[in-house]
Design a protein around this motif. Sequence first.
Motif, PDB file in Angstrom:
ATOM      1  N   PRO A 243      14.422  14.491   7.422  1.00 30.63           N
ATOM      2  CA  PRO A 243      15.395  13.945   6.427  1.00 30.63           C
ATOM      3  C   PRO A 243      16.416  13.079   6.866  1.00 30.63           C
ATOM      4  O   PRO A 243      16.580  13.018   8.158  1.00 30.63           O
ATOM      5  N   ASP A 366      17.229  15.591   0.540  1.00 27.72           N
ATOM      6  CA  ASP A 366      16.896  16.958   0.052  1.00 27.72           C
ATOM      7  C   ASP A 366      17.197  18.103   0.778  1.00 27.72           C
ATOM      8  O   ASP A 366      17.838  19.291   0.480  1.00 27.72           O
ATOM      9  N   VAL A 367      16.674  18.062   2.085  1.00 27.19           N
ATOM     10  CA  VAL A 367      16.788  19.156   2.939  1.00 27.19           C
ATOM     11  C   VAL A 367      18.255  19.533   3.250  1.00 27.19           C
ATOM     12  O   VAL A 367      18.331  20.745   3.173  1.00 27.19           O
ATOM     13  N   GLU A 371      20.322  22.825   2.338  1.00 23.04           N
ATOM     14  CA  GLU A 371      20.946  23.925   3.308  1.00 23.04           C
ATOM     15  C   GLU A 371      22.600  24.055   2.828  1.00 23.04           C
ATOM     16  O   GLU A 371      22.860  25.034   3.070  1.00 23.04           O
ATOM     17  N   GLY A 390      11.710  12.430   2.878  1.00 22.11           N
ATOM     18  CA  GLY A 390      12.637  12.161   3.994  1.00 22.11           C
ATOM     19  C   GLY A 390      13.089  10.651   4.217  1.00 22.11           C
ATOM     20  O   GLY A 390      12.875  10.007   3.169  1.00 22.11           O
ATOM     21  N   VAL A 399       8.979  17.937   5.467  1.00 25.49           N
ATOM     22  CA  VAL A 399      10.021  17.871   4.507  1.00 25.49           C
ATOM     23  C   VAL A 399       9.903  19.014   3.608  1.00 25.49           C
ATOM     24  O   VAL A 399      10.459  19.669   3.036  1.00 25.49           O
ATOM     25  N   ARG A 402       9.752  22.522   4.754  1.00 25.69           N
ATOM     26  CA  ARG A 402      11.159  22.970   5.037  1.00 25.69           C
ATOM     27  C   ARG A 402      11.976  23.438   3.618  1.00 25.69           C
ATOM     28  O   ARG A 402      12.839  24.224   3.457  1.00 25.69           O
ATOM     29  N   VAL A 403      11.669  22.464   2.622  1.00 22.24           N
ATOM     30  CA  VAL A 403      12.509  22.701   1.085  1.00 22.24           C
ATOM     31  C   VAL A 403      11.902  24.150   0.653  1.00 22.24           C
ATOM     32  O   VAL A 403      12.605  25.030   0.358  1.00 22.24           O
ATOM     33  N   ILE A 406      13.716  27.130   2.516  1.00 20.55           N
ATOM     34  CA  ILE A 406      14.989  26.898   2.256  1.00 20.55           C
ATOM     35  C   ILE A 406      14.942  27.698   1.036  1.00 20.55           C
ATOM     36  O   ILE A 406      15.994  28.697   0.473  1.00 20.55           O
TER      37      ILE A 406
END
Length: 431
Positions: A243, A366-367, A371, A390, A399, A402-403, A406
């Motif tokens: 990101p 976005d990441v 967060e 990213g 990415v 990870r999204v 979260i």
Amino acid sequence: MYQKRKQGFKPFPELVEPFSSEEPWKIEDTNTLQLPSNGAVDHRRRWMAVPLDPSGRPVSRHELAHVAWSPPHLPRVRFDARVLAVVEDARINRGLDVIGIPVYLDQEMCAHVRLLAARDAKRNDTFAMVARATASIGTNLESDLTGSLGGEGCAGQFALECVVEVRAALERAEARSAEGIAPFKSGVRIARTLARKLQAEGLLDSRGRAKSSIETGCCALGHGEDEGDEGACDRGAAGAAHPGEMEIVRAPMPVRLRSLRGAGRSFRAATEGSVVRSLTRWPTDKAIFRRRRSGHGGASVLVDTSGSMSIEVSDLDRLLLATPAGARVAIYSATRRSGELRIIAHRNRRALAADLEPYGRANVVDVPALEWLAKQPGPRLWVSDGKVTGIGDQPSEPVTARVAEICRSARIERVATLEVAADRAKARQRS
Ligand SMILES: [Zn+2]
């Protein structure tokens, strides 16, 4: 060699390539590859990536036509290589139409390209408007895209003019050729003429380069301008796995948010408490006490204001009008490498409409933005189309993963539009 392909729908470039070779092609599925485009071909490595499902048929046809009719490498030209690439797309799409297997994009793909075209117009990216419409020549999208150019002012008129001229030139070249397919040489000549026209309009600089953001993965058929080039395989762009940097800022908040106090809504029915409010609830849910609401509509809303969302300042302003005191609202967007998260409502105050303009057109952050949302009080809403990226505004597996993680762990609910978010905020306030 052919027995190796057990799975259905796989194209056979071996059957169409002009020079036969013993070595089989490697076919990969863009549905699982996470390339920035849905089709790519590399003649030299004998590698092709297309969507391996029935909806990928037009992409496969188009890529196969490149194998059959395009040179393994597009020659070096003295103008932006993207001009030649889109004219080449137009040339082979028309060729496919001539031999009776036209490139027919399904509704979903058409809608996607229309969206990209609308975004070009909104960004005032005239070069991209010309390029995308040119690449659609010969497909079922052509009339659609050229039709909408008419409504896009001077830039649209200019793009339309370019497309009409390219098509007319291709038609003349087709009429002269024996098979009815314009030769590649004619394509190069037509591209050169188009480049001159673009340069006269100031869309190409002195070195012939366009300052446009249209790039790999953005052409009308969703595939890149540098196909056949080295590195087509690794086009995921290493940076896209990360990101971008994000700055958190607070807009000035001179305006009061509307409070729902006084409307009898600052208390709720509860099964425990010290003040009895409604004995009639005893037989049903036993919520006879009244308790002060905690948090008072304390929802946290994060809004993706990147280009693909097409969110207007007036839409955001309406969301803030519907936002009850106690909620927290932030917007985020980015340029190619870095972005900004801007808090536009907090406790009982909100920002002015003038401070709601997006920072950039891309996602990229976005990441870190999610967060941030994960640390805010719940319930947590994320207004987004779910297209996350990213660095370089390119999608990538890390990415996306990870999204998802979260959102799952912080119980973030994604909603597609601001209207839905506003409805949720109001409904929560009432419950
Ligand atoms: Zn192509």
